[in-house]
Design a protein around this motif. Structure first.
Motif, PDB file in Angstrom:
ATOM      1  N   ARG A  72       0.825  -1.204   0.000  1.00 22.77           N
ATOM      2  CA  ARG A  72       0.000   0.000   0.000  1.00 22.77           C
ATOM      3  C   ARG A  72       0.862   1.258   0.000  1.00 22.77           C
ATOM      4  O   ARG A  72       0.539   2.238  -0.666  1.00 22.77           O
ATOM      5  CB  ARG A  72      -0.926   0.000   1.218  1.00 22.77           C
ATOM      6  CG  ARG A  72      -1.853   1.207   1.270  1.00 22.77           C
ATOM      7  CD  ARG A  72      -2.769   1.146   2.477  1.00 22.77           C
ATOM      8  NE  ARG A  72      -3.670   0.009   2.390  1.00 22.77           N
ATOM      9  CZ  ARG A  72      -4.491  -0.342   3.376  1.00 22.77           C
ATOM     10  NH1 ARG A  72      -4.482   0.340   4.518  1.00 22.77           N
ATOM     11  NH2 ARG A  72      -5.297  -1.374   3.232  1.00 22.77           N
ATOM     12  N   ASP A  73       1.961   1.230   0.740  1.00 24.60           N
ATOM     13  CA  ASP A  73       2.865   2.377   0.735  1.00 24.60           C
ATOM     14  C   ASP A  73       3.454   2.608  -0.650  1.00 24.60           C
ATOM     15  O   ASP A  73       3.592   3.751  -1.098  1.00 24.60           O
ATOM     16  CB  ASP A  73       3.991   2.172   1.753  1.00 24.60           C
ATOM     17  CG  ASP A  73       3.522   2.342   3.187  1.00 24.60           C
ATOM     18  OD1 ASP A  73       2.459   2.963   3.387  1.00 24.60           O
ATOM     19  OD2 ASP A  73       4.207   1.847   4.093  1.00 24.60           O
ATOM     20  N   GLU A  74       3.801   1.530  -1.336  1.00 24.95           N
ATOM     21  CA  GLU A  74       4.338   1.661  -2.690  1.00 24.95           C
ATOM     22  C   GLU A  74       3.285   2.221  -3.644  1.00 24.95           C
ATOM     23  O   GLU A  74       3.585   3.088  -4.480  1.00 24.95           O
ATOM     24  CB  GLU A  74       4.839   0.304  -3.181  1.00 24.95           C
ATOM     25  CG  GLU A  74       6.043  -0.220  -2.411  1.00 24.95           C
ATOM     26  CD  GLU A  74       6.436  -1.618  -2.836  1.00 24.95           C
ATOM     27  OE1 GLU A  74       5.665  -2.229  -3.631  1.00 24.95           O
ATOM     28  OE2 GLU A  74       7.488  -2.110  -2.387  1.00 24.95           O
ATOM     29  N   THR A  78       3.174   5.825  -5.754  1.00 25.11           N
ATOM     30  CA  THR A  78       2.871   5.865  -7.184  1.00 25.11           C
ATOM     31  C   THR A  78       1.714   6.808  -7.478  1.00 25.11           C
ATOM     32  O   THR A  78       1.758   7.600  -8.435  1.00 25.11           O
ATOM     33  CB  THR A  78       2.526   4.449  -7.690  1.00 25.11           C
ATOM     34  OG1 THR A  78       3.614   3.568  -7.422  1.00 25.11           O
ATOM     35  CG2 THR A  78       2.238   4.464  -9.181  1.00 25.11           C
ATOM     36  N   VAL A  79       0.669   6.749  -6.639  1.00 25.40           N
ATOM     37  CA  VAL A  79      -0.494   7.623  -6.814  1.00 25.40           C
ATOM     38  C   VAL A  79      -0.093   9.083  -6.685  1.00 25.40           C
ATOM     39  O   VAL A  79      -0.517   9.935  -7.470  1.00 25.40           O
ATOM     40  CB  VAL A  79      -1.593   7.263  -5.791  1.00 25.40           C
ATOM     41  CG1 VAL A  79      -2.654   8.349  -5.737  1.00 25.40           C
ATOM     42  CG2 VAL A  79      -2.237   5.939  -6.156  1.00 25.40           C
ATOM     43  N   ILE A  80       0.732   9.399  -5.695  1.00 24.37           N
ATOM     44  CA  ILE A  80       1.161  10.787  -5.485  1.00 24.37           C
ATOM     45  C   ILE A  80       1.915  11.306  -6.701  1.00 24.37           C
ATOM     46  O   ILE A  80       1.694  12.444  -7.145  1.00 24.37           O
ATOM     47  CB  ILE A  80       2.025  10.887  -4.213  1.00 24.37           C
ATOM     48  CG1 ILE A  80       1.162  10.639  -2.968  1.00 24.37           C
ATOM     49  CG2 ILE A  80       2.693  12.257  -4.121  1.00 24.37           C
ATOM     50  CD1 ILE A  80       1.950  10.596  -1.680  1.00 24.37           C
ATOM     51  N   LYS A  81       2.798  10.486  -7.253  1.00 27.25           N
ATOM     52  CA  LYS A  81       3.576  10.918  -8.417  1.00 27.25           C
ATOM     53  C   LYS A  81       2.679  11.150  -9.631  1.00 27.25           C
ATOM     54  O   LYS A  81       2.803  12.167 -10.325  1.00 27.25           O
ATOM     55  CB  LYS A  81       4.641   9.862  -8.749  1.00 27.25           C
ATOM     56  CG  LYS A  81       5.527  10.246  -9.930  1.00 27.25           C
ATOM     57  CD  LYS A  81       6.547   9.164 -10.213  1.00 27.25           C
ATOM     58  CE  LYS A  81       7.466   9.578 -11.369  1.00 27.25           C
ATOM     59  NZ  LYS A  81       6.722   9.868 -12.613  1.00 27.25           N
ATOM     60  N   PRO A 122      -7.216   2.166 -11.891  1.00 32.70           N
ATOM     61  CA  PRO A 122      -6.927   0.784 -11.479  1.00 32.70           C
ATOM     62  C   PRO A 122      -6.361   0.690 -10.058  1.00 32.70           C
ATOM     63  O   PRO A 122      -6.682  -0.250  -9.318  1.00 32.70           O
ATOM     64  CB  PRO A 122      -5.908   0.314 -12.528  1.00 32.70           C
ATOM     65  CG  PRO A 122      -6.158   1.178 -13.720  1.00 32.70           C
ATOM     66  CD  PRO A 122      -6.544   2.504 -13.159  1.00 32.70           C
ATOM     67  N   ILE A 123      -5.533   1.662  -9.681  1.00 34.86           N
ATOM     68  CA  ILE A 123      -4.955   1.641  -8.335  1.00 34.86           C
ATOM     69  C   ILE A 123      -6.023   1.935  -7.290  1.00 34.86           C
ATOM     70  O   ILE A 123      -6.092   1.274  -6.242  1.00 34.86           O
ATOM     71  CB  ILE A 123      -3.804   2.662  -8.232  1.00 34.86           C
ATOM     72  CG1 ILE A 123      -2.693   2.314  -9.226  1.00 34.86           C
ATOM     73  CG2 ILE A 123      -3.247   2.699  -6.809  1.00 34.86           C
ATOM     74  CD1 ILE A 123      -1.557   3.309  -9.249  1.00 34.86           C
ATOM     75  N   ILE A 124      -6.876   2.922  -7.557  1.00 27.17           N
ATOM     76  CA  ILE A 124      -7.921   3.284  -6.599  1.00 27.17           C
ATOM     77  C   ILE A 124      -8.931   2.155  -6.456  1.00 27.17           C
ATOM     78  O   ILE A 124      -9.440   1.894  -5.360  1.00 27.17           O
ATOM     79  CB  ILE A 124      -8.620   4.583  -7.040  1.00 27.17           C
ATOM     80  CG1 ILE A 124      -7.605   5.728  -7.130  1.00 27.17           C
ATOM     81  CG2 ILE A 124      -9.734   4.946  -6.072  1.00 27.17           C
ATOM     82  CD1 ILE A 124      -6.839   5.992  -5.853  1.00 27.17           C
ATOM     83  N   GLN A 129      -8.874   3.150  -0.167  1.00 24.15           N
ATOM     84  CA  GLN A 129      -8.457   4.114   0.845  1.00 24.15           C
ATOM     85  C   GLN A 129      -7.531   5.188   0.287  1.00 24.15           C
ATOM     86  O   GLN A 129      -7.383   6.254   0.878  1.00 24.15           O
ATOM     87  CB  GLN A 129      -7.760   3.386   1.999  1.00 24.15           C
ATOM     88  CG  GLN A 129      -8.684   2.489   2.809  1.00 24.15           C
ATOM     89  CD  GLN A 129      -7.967   1.826   3.955  1.00 24.15           C
ATOM     90  OE1 GLN A 129      -6.747   1.918   4.074  1.00 24.15           O
ATOM     91  NE2 GLN A 129      -8.712   1.159   4.817  1.00 24.15           N
ATOM     92  N   LEU A 130      -6.908   4.931  -0.856  1.00 30.25           N
ATOM     93  CA  LEU A 130      -6.009   5.910  -1.473  1.00 30.25           C
ATOM     94  C   LEU A 130      -6.760   6.951  -2.278  1.00 30.25           C
ATOM     95  O   LEU A 130      -6.139   7.829  -2.879  1.00 30.25           O
ATOM     96  CB  LEU A 130      -5.007   5.184  -2.388  1.00 30.25           C
ATOM     97  CG  LEU A 130      -4.058   4.196  -1.705  1.00 30.25           C
ATOM     98  CD1 LEU A 130      -3.174   3.510  -2.737  1.00 30.25           C
ATOM     99  CD2 LEU A 130      -3.201   4.911  -0.674  1.00 30.25           C
ATOM    100  N   ARG A 131      -8.084   6.874  -2.281  1.00 30.91           N
ATOM    101  CA  ARG A 131      -8.869   7.829  -3.061  1.00 30.91           C
ATOM    102  C   ARG A 131      -8.780   9.248  -2.498  1.00 30.91           C
ATOM    103  O   ARG A 131      -8.834  10.229  -3.231  1.00 30.91           O
ATOM    104  CB  ARG A 131     -10.344   7.394  -3.073  1.00 30.91           C
ATOM    105  CG  ARG A 131     -11.125   8.144  -4.110  1.00 30.91           C
ATOM    106  CD  ARG A 131     -12.595   8.152  -3.904  1.00 30.91           C
ATOM    107  NE  ARG A 131     -13.209   8.818  -5.027  1.00 30.91           N
ATOM    108  CZ  ARG A 131     -13.179  10.125  -5.211  1.00 30.91           C
ATOM    109  NH1 ARG A 131     -12.573  10.902  -4.351  1.00 30.91           N
ATOM    110  NH2 ARG A 131     -13.751  10.662  -6.283  1.00 30.91           N
TER     111      ARG A 131
END
Length: 284
Positions: A72-74, A78-81, A122-124, A129-131
């Motif tokens: 999840r941290d990885e 990736t999402v932030i970038k 796809p990641i979300i 929770q990363l939304r």
């Protein structure tokens, strides 16, 4: 034992475990001071006790939890970038629209859209929770850029800045490309930020003494203000903090239109006084 496992997971929320461990250490110290000791009957019992304590730890489950947290941290990094690149494209699209560079703006909006659909969604979907956070900010910025582009379109859909904008405000169901990802707070946040861009556009029209253009800007911002105020409850996402700047924008546009009407009534060839406070929204 538990503390070592949690530290291996790199969990920062282990204050409760630290407190319990400290309590046990204090109790053992007090027992040693008072001369108390735990009776030892046999080495077999000690070995059995150690084995029971060791077997009681859910090592496999904790290791799976550690792997999931690392993954999840990885994904979060990736999402932030990706969000940084997508948000930058949406911001530059808005700047391009103010420069009347419609082709560049449409290209940048498309890039932001592709980042959301092809890379972020796809990641979300995998980690909902990363939304919140970076992804929600990108959605707001994309909505703002898309709505400002639609608002500026002249009659017939032509991107001709010599004509008055249509003043069209997109509805949530018109975001067909990202409709499944669009939340109410994303739409309302982008709608509030849109009024800031309309206010900047009104400044340009005011310097050209275009009273009709300023009037259209005022009508749009006023309609948005009344529509949001009519909601019984505002969602989260900082929408409430955007209301005061929105009201301030409406007041400034009213003042600008009033000054333009005075200039027209007096027949004087002067430019209406327009201050630089027409930037009510932060560039989020």
């Amino acid at each position: 034992m538990m503390k070592r496992i949690l530290l291996k997971i790199n969990n920062n929320n282990i204050d409760g475990v630290k407190y319990s461990l400290k309590t046990c250490e204090t109790i053992l110290y007090e027992l040693s001071v008072t001369g108390c000791d735990i009776p030892k009957n046999s080495h077999v019992r000690e070995a059995k006790r150690a084995r029971i304590m060791d077997d009681s730890m859910p090592y496999d489950e904790l290791d799976e939890l550690r792997k999931r947290m690392v993954n999840r941290d990885e994904l979060r990094e990736t999402v932030i970038k990706i969000c940084r690149d997508a948000q930058k494209a949406a911001k530059q699209a808005i700047y391009a629209l103010h420069r009347e560079n419609v082709h560049e703006a449409e290209k940048l909006i498309g890039q932001c859209e592709q980042c959301i659909i092809g890379q972020l969604r796809p990641i979300i979907d995998k980690e909902p929770q990363l939304r919140y956070g970076s992804f929600a900010n990108v959605m707001e910025e994309y909505v703002e850029a898309k709505m400002f582009h639609a608002w500026l379109l002249s009659e017939g859909g032509a991107n001709d800045f010599s004509k008055q904008p249509t003043g069209k405000v997109l509805m949530p169901d018109e975001f067909t490309e990202i409709q499944n990802q669009l939340e109410p707070e994303d739409y309302l946040g982008g709608l509030c930020d849109l009024t800031g861009e309309i206010g900047r556009f009104a400044v340009k029209k005011g310097t050209e003494r275009d009273a009709d253009g300023v009037k259209l800007c005022l009508q749009t911002n006023t309609s948005i203000l009344y529509a949001i105020e009519s909601l019984s409850k505002l969602p989260g996402g900082g929408i409430g903090k955007k209301m005061d700047p929105l009201r301030h924008s409406v007041e400034k546009l009213e003042k600008m239109l009033y000054e333009l009407s005075l200039v027209k009534a007096a027949g004087r060839n002067i430019t209406a006084e327009i201050d630089n406070e027409m930037d009510p929204m932060n560039e989020s």
